[in-house]
Design a protein around this motif. Structure first.
Motif, PDB file in Angstrom:
ATOM      1  N   ARG A   6       9.582  -2.176  40.196  1.00 11.39           N
ATOM      2  CA  ARG A   6       9.256  -2.883  41.449  1.00 11.39           C
ATOM      3  C   ARG A   6       9.125  -1.914  42.624  1.00 11.39           C
ATOM      4  O   ARG A   6       8.230  -2.042  43.454  1.00 11.39           O
ATOM      5  N   LEU A   7      10.051  -0.956  42.686  1.00 12.76           N
ATOM      6  CA  LEU A   7      10.008   0.029  43.779  1.00 12.76           C
ATOM      7  C   LEU A   7       8.758   0.899  43.682  1.00 12.76           C
ATOM      8  O   LEU A   7       8.146   1.236  44.700  1.00 12.76           O
ATOM      9  N   GLU A   8       8.377   1.238  42.473  1.00 13.85           N
ATOM     10  CA  GLU A   8       7.169   2.045  42.270  1.00 13.85           C
ATOM     11  C   GLU A   8       5.929   1.254  42.661  1.00 13.85           C
ATOM     12  O   GLU A   8       5.030   1.779  43.342  1.00 13.85           O
ATOM     13  N   SER A   9       5.875  -0.016  42.289  1.00 18.00           N
ATOM     14  CA  SER A   9       4.744  -0.876  42.660  1.00 18.00           C
ATOM     15  C   SER A   9       4.609  -0.996  44.173  1.00 18.00           C
ATOM     16  O   SER A   9       3.498  -1.107  44.694  1.00 18.00           O
ATOM     17  N   ALA A  10       5.746  -0.961  44.864  1.00 20.67           N
ATOM     18  CA  ALA A  10       5.740  -1.061  46.325  1.00 20.67           C
ATOM     19  C   ALA A  10       5.479   0.286  47.001  1.00 20.67           C
ATOM     20  O   ALA A  10       5.433   0.358  48.230  1.00 20.67           O
ATOM     21  N   GLY A  11       5.369   1.355  46.212  1.00 16.16           N
ATOM     22  CA  GLY A  11       5.105   2.668  46.787  1.00 16.16           C
ATOM     23  C   GLY A  11       6.332   3.352  47.373  1.00 16.16           C
ATOM     24  O   GLY A  11       6.201   4.281  48.161  1.00 16.16           O
ATOM     25  N   LEU A  12       7.527   2.902  46.967  1.00 14.49           N
ATOM     26  CA  LEU A  12       8.754   3.444  47.554  1.00 14.49           C
ATOM     27  C   LEU A  12       9.368   4.559  46.718  1.00 14.49           C
ATOM     28  O   LEU A  12      10.109   5.398  47.245  1.00 14.49           O
ATOM     29  N   VAL A  13       9.094   4.577  45.421  1.00 13.72           N
ATOM     30  CA  VAL A  13       9.542   5.655  44.540  1.00 13.72           C
ATOM     31  C   VAL A  13       8.407   6.018  43.593  1.00 13.72           C
ATOM     32  O   VAL A  13       7.470   5.240  43.393  1.00 13.72           O
ATOM     33  N   GLN A  14       8.532   7.211  43.020  1.00 14.68           N
ATOM     34  CA  GLN A  14       7.601   7.657  41.988  1.00 14.68           C
ATOM     35  C   GLN A  14       8.405   8.157  40.803  1.00 14.68           C
ATOM     36  O   GLN A  14       9.516   8.671  40.976  1.00 14.68           O
ATOM     37  N   ARG A  15       7.826   7.993  39.638  1.00 12.14           N
ATOM     38  CA  ARG A  15       8.390   8.626  38.445  1.00 12.14           C
ATOM     39  C   ARG A  15       7.637   9.932  38.226  1.00 12.14           C
ATOM     40  O   ARG A  15       6.412   9.962  38.328  1.00 12.14           O
ATOM     41  N   GLN A  16       8.378  10.963  37.923  1.00 13.44           N
ATOM     42  CA  GLN A  16       7.765  12.252  37.614  1.00 13.44           C
ATOM     43  C   GLN A  16       8.444  12.830  36.380  1.00 13.44           C
ATOM     44  O   GLN A  16       9.650  12.644  36.201  1.00 13.44           O
ATOM     45  N   PRO A  17       7.697  13.548  35.567  1.00 19.49           N
ATOM     46  CA  PRO A  17       8.325  14.184  34.409  1.00 19.49           C
ATOM     47  C   PRO A  17       9.349  15.229  34.875  1.00 19.49           C
ATOM     48  O   PRO A  17       9.147  15.896  35.881  1.00 19.49           O
ATOM     49  N   HIS A  18      10.432  15.334  34.147  1.00 14.80           N
ATOM     50  CA  HIS A  18      11.459  16.341  34.426  1.00 14.80           C
ATOM     51  C   HIS A  18      10.892  17.710  34.064  1.00 14.80           C
ATOM     52  O   HIS A  18      10.219  17.854  33.051  1.00 14.80           O
ATOM     53  N   GLU A  19      11.184  18.715  34.902  1.00 14.09           N
ATOM     54  CA  GLU A  19      10.628  20.052  34.679  1.00 14.09           C
ATOM     55  C   GLU A  19      11.122  20.695  33.386  1.00 14.09           C
ATOM     56  O   GLU A  19      10.381  21.408  32.714  1.00 14.09           O
ATOM     57  N   SER A  20      12.389  20.466  33.038  1.00 18.74           N
ATOM     58  CA  SER A  20      12.974  21.186  31.899  1.00 18.74           C
ATOM     59  C   SER A  20      13.359  20.287  30.715  1.00 18.74           C
ATOM     60  O   SER A  20      13.731  20.796  29.674  1.00 18.74           O
ATOM     61  N   ASP A  21      13.274  18.981  30.877  1.00 22.77           N
ATOM     62  CA  ASP A  21      13.644  18.064  29.795  1.00 22.77           C
ATOM     63  C   ASP A  21      12.522  17.049  29.610  1.00 22.77           C
ATOM     64  O   ASP A  21      12.384  16.108  30.400  1.00 22.77           O
ATOM     65  N   ARG A  22      11.728  17.247  28.567  1.00 19.46           N
ATOM     66  CA  ARG A  22      10.552  16.384  28.356  1.00 19.46           C
ATOM     67  C   ARG A  22      10.929  14.924  28.133  1.00 19.46           C
ATOM     68  O   ARG A  22      10.119  14.039  28.348  1.00 19.46           O
ATOM     69  N   ARG A  23      12.156  14.669  27.681  1.00 19.15           N
ATOM     70  CA  ARG A  23      12.575  13.287  27.427  1.00 19.15           C
ATOM     71  C   ARG A  23      13.007  12.576  28.696  1.00 19.15           C
ATOM     72  O   ARG A  23      13.056  11.353  28.744  1.00 19.15           O
ATOM     73  N   ALA A  24      13.335  13.329  29.733  1.00 19.39           N
ATOM     74  CA  ALA A  24      13.879  12.742  30.964  1.00 19.39           C
ATOM     75  C   ALA A  24      12.772  12.470  31.980  1.00 19.39           C
ATOM     76  O   ALA A  24      11.741  13.141  32.012  1.00 19.39           O
ATOM     77  N   MET A  25      13.054  11.475  32.813  1.00 19.95           N
ATOM     78  CA  MET A  25      12.138  11.107  33.883  1.00 19.95           C
ATOM     79  C   MET A  25      12.881  11.237  35.207  1.00 19.95           C
ATOM     80  O   MET A  25      14.034  10.832  35.319  1.00 19.95           O
ATOM     81  N   LEU A  26      12.222  11.806  36.217  1.00 20.10           N
ATOM     82  CA  LEU A  26      12.811  11.922  37.549  1.00 20.10           C
ATOM     83  C   LEU A  26      12.346  10.760  38.414  1.00 20.10           C
ATOM     84  O   LEU A  26      11.185  10.352  38.354  1.00 20.10           O
ATOM     85  N   LEU A  27      13.259  10.243  39.223  1.00 23.52           N
ATOM     86  CA  LEU A  27      12.910   9.276  40.254  1.00 23.52           C
ATOM     87  C   LEU A  27      12.814  10.043  41.563  1.00 23.52           C
ATOM     88  O   LEU A  27      13.736  10.786  41.913  1.00 23.52           O
ATOM     89  N   VAL A  28      11.714   9.852  42.261  1.00 21.60           N
ATOM     90  CA  VAL A  28      11.479  10.585  43.504  1.00 21.60           C
ATOM     91  C   VAL A  28      11.199   9.577  44.611  1.00 21.60           C
ATOM     92  O   VAL A  28      10.331   8.710  44.479  1.00 21.60           O
ATOM     93  N   LEU A  29      11.928   9.700  45.692  1.00 23.88           N
ATOM     94  CA  LEU A  29      11.742   8.834  46.848  1.00 23.88           C
ATOM     95  C   LEU A  29      10.480   9.269  47.591  1.00 23.88           C
ATOM     96  O   LEU A  29      10.303  10.453  47.885  1.00 23.88           O
ATOM     97  N   THR A  30       9.598   8.329  47.885  1.00 27.72           N
ATOM     98  CA  THR A  30       8.383   8.646  48.639  1.00 27.72           C
ATOM     99  C   THR A  30       8.720   8.661  50.128  1.00 27.72           C
ATOM    100  O   THR A  30       9.774   8.158  50.544  1.00 27.72           O
ATOM    101  N   PRO A  31       7.832   9.206  50.960  1.00 30.54           N
ATOM    102  CA  PRO A  31       8.075   9.146  52.410  1.00 30.54           C
ATOM    103  C   PRO A  31       8.261   7.700  52.905  1.00 30.54           C
ATOM    104  O   PRO A  31       9.133   7.427  53.724  1.00 30.54           O
ATOM    105  N   GLU A  32       7.461   6.777  52.389  1.00 31.39           N
ATOM    106  CA  GLU A  32       7.624   5.364  52.775  1.00 31.39           C
ATOM    107  C   GLU A  32       8.975   4.834  52.300  1.00 31.39           C
ATOM    108  O   GLU A  32       9.648   4.086  53.008  1.00 31.39           O
ATOM    109  N   GLY A  33       9.389   5.249  51.099  1.00 23.16           N
ATOM    110  CA  GLY A  33      10.692   4.848  50.578  1.00 23.16           C
ATOM    111  C   GLY A  33      11.822   5.350  51.453  1.00 23.16           C
ATOM    112  O   GLY A  33      12.813   4.647  51.678  1.00 23.16           O
TER     113      GLY A  33
END
Length: 168
Positions: A96-123
């Protein structure tokens, strides 16, 4: 909000337990019921405050957690653990937060299985405004007195520790 009831229904819970011969469980039953009702009242207030931001309290907690992190990002599994929610619950909130443009999912730099949650400027902006509203309308005026809050925090922390919520 509704009109107050003429009698305290939690006191009635206690009387009913006592009347049925469960005296040893009467006070604890009333305490558990009172805690649950208090949670409903406070959550309802929080939800009303967050409605203009199109947030539920669960989604606000994700935004808040990310806004307090050093880089406004963290692994999704860590967020789930810190918020003490099942991974499915955090996935739903993040969707829901991603659909609203408040967070993004990004791949983890060192762990391919993990996903990072990133707060957007609007978030970040929404988190700041929502936190300000919660502080002004709820956290700074809960209805508890200052000394009661300290006592509640201590009592509830002891309970949560004994329940295995944290090790300290």
């Amino acid at each position: 909000m509704h009109d107050p009831l003429a009698k305290d229904p939690i006191a009635e819970v206690r009387r009913n337990w006592e009347r049925h011969g469960w005296e040893s469980a009467a006070a604890p039953a009333a305490a558990v019921t009172a805690i649950m009702r208090t949670q409903q009242i406070l959550l309802g207030r929080a939800q009303e405050i967050l409605k203009p931001f199109k947030l539920t309290f669960a989604r606000y907690e994700v935004l808040s957690l990310l806004s307090f992190s050093r880089e406004n990002r963290m692994p999704m599994n860590k967020a789930s653990k810190l918020l003490q929610v099942h991974p499915t619950s955090i996935t739903n909130a993040v969707d829901r937060l991603e659909s609203a443009g408040l967070v993004q999912r990004q791949p983890h730099e060192s762990d391919r299985r993990a996903m990072l949650l990133v707060l957007t400027p609007e978030g970040t902006q929404v988190a700041e405004r929502a936190t300000k509203a919660l502080n002004e309308q709820l956290f700074e005026s809960t209805g508890f007195e200052e000394a009661e809050i300290e006592d509640l925090n201590a009592i509830l922390a002891r309970f949560r520790r004994r329940a295995g919520d944290f090790a300290d």
